[in-house]
Design a protein around this motif. Structure first.
Motif, PDB file in Angstrom:
ATOM      1  N   GLU A  34       1.021  -1.092  -0.054  1.00 20.26           N
ATOM      2  CA  GLU A  34      -0.127  -0.031  -0.012  1.00 20.26           C
ATOM      3  C   GLU A  34       0.660   1.284   0.008  1.00 20.26           C
ATOM      4  O   GLU A  34       0.519   2.228  -0.691  1.00 20.26           O
ATOM      5  CB  GLU A  34      -0.918   0.008   1.190  1.00 20.26           C
ATOM      6  N   ARG A  35       1.925   1.152   0.860  1.00 17.35           N
ATOM      7  CA  ARG A  35       2.812   2.514   0.890  1.00 17.35           C
ATOM      8  C   ARG A  35       3.430   2.504  -0.571  1.00 17.35           C
ATOM      9  O   ARG A  35       3.585   3.846  -0.992  1.00 17.35           O
ATOM     10  CB  ARG A  35       3.992   2.243   1.906  1.00 17.35           C
ATOM     11  N   ALA A  36       3.988   1.583  -1.161  1.00 20.77           N
ATOM     12  CA  ALA A  36       4.541   1.546  -2.474  1.00 20.77           C
ATOM     13  C   ALA A  36       3.674   1.850  -3.536  1.00 20.77           C
ATOM     14  O   ALA A  36       3.874   3.199  -4.239  1.00 20.77           O
ATOM     15  CB  ALA A  36       5.161   0.255  -3.088  1.00 20.77           C
ATOM     16  N   LEU A  37       2.324   1.568  -3.423  1.00 20.56           N
ATOM     17  CA  LEU A  37       1.516   2.031  -4.613  1.00 20.56           C
ATOM     18  C   LEU A  37       1.047   3.525  -4.310  1.00 20.56           C
ATOM     19  O   LEU A  37       0.550   4.301  -5.146  1.00 20.56           O
ATOM     20  CB  LEU A  37       0.055   1.152  -4.464  1.00 20.56           C
ATOM     21  N   ASP A  38       1.147   4.169  -3.136  1.00 20.45           N
ATOM     22  CA  ASP A  38       0.822   5.493  -2.891  1.00 20.45           C
ATOM     23  C   ASP A  38       1.802   6.409  -3.775  1.00 20.45           C
ATOM     24  O   ASP A  38       1.571   7.500  -4.055  1.00 20.45           O
ATOM     25  CB  ASP A  38       0.789   5.774  -1.450  1.00 20.45           C
TER      26      ASP A  38
END
Length: 238
Positions: A34-38
């Protein structure tokens, strides 16, 4: 007259197909993903566009979703030295991102390409929190070291057939470029840019390699039949 958008200004959110072409995403835990996709963005590079330039500060860790890039530098005499090509699935610049230093090479699109970028701050956050991401980056650095040692050897080879064979083997590295598979979409002109030979001489080398059963030239690309042979010393210098 409208001003043309820069490569950075053309960035956008990746779609599902593009995300599927990013090999390290599958190694992340849900919160890490989720952090990467942000932060992940992609941009559509045109032939000749520079993704990175020598002397510019690092802002993203980059990868190729589709297309073909080349990594090069210019000597004090103005001679361009090409280090390697970057085909689909390849991510590059992790050493620069780790040290947060300026780029020491140029990265340029040889054809229309989709390039993904992960902000350098997110890159460091994943290094601090994700074991899977750390293992991926460590493998990248290890393979990259071998790649550049091989590139120095290629530069000293006088036999064009050997140069083409070794350069092709590097582009089919399954760790660095998992998106290539068995078929590399590349033209003889593009391969000539990467190897430093004319299109005609590349064509002769490919014909010799095909006759030896190591590759097969197909429409729009090359299929490797014997990767070990491309990497080996069976192509002796004349």
């Amino acid at each position: 007259m409208a001003t043309e958008l820069t490569l950075h200004e053309r960035r956008r959110d990746p779609n599902a197909v593009e995300l599927a072409g990013i090999p390290w995403l599958a190694l992340l835990l849900p919160a890490e993903r989720e952090r990467a996709l942000d932060g992940l963005r992609v941009t559509d590079a045109r032939p000749g566009d520079y993704v990175c330039r020598i002397g510019r500060p690092v802002t993203y860790w980059f990868g190729v979703v589709a297309g073909l890039l080349k990594m090069s530098t210019d000597s004090a005499q103005g001679v361009t030295m090409t280090f390697t090509g970057v085909p689909p699935g390849g991510w590059f610049g992790e050493g620069t991102a780790l040290k947060r230093e300026d780029y020491r090479y140029n990265i340029q699109a040889l054809r229309k390409s989709v390039v993904a970028g992960l902000p350098v701050d997110t890159f460091h956050w994943l290094l601090d929190h994700s074991i899977g991401f750390n293992r991926f980056v460590m493998n990248q650095l290890n393979e990259r070291l071998g790649q550049f040692i091989a590139a120095r050897e290629i530069d000293r080879m006088n036999n064009p057939d050997v140069r083409v064979a070794r350069s092709l083997a590097a582009l089919f590295n399954p760790v660095l470029y998992p998106g290539v598979g068995e078929v590399l979409r590349i033209t003889q002109q593009e391969l000539g840019y990467l190897v430093g030979l004319s299109r005609q001489r590349v064509n002769e080398a490919l014909a010799a390699l095909e006759a030896q059963g190591t590759i097969r030239v197909e429409y729009g690309g090359l299929r490797v039949l014997d990767l070990a042979a491309l990497r080996s010393s069976i192509f002796h210098e004349k």
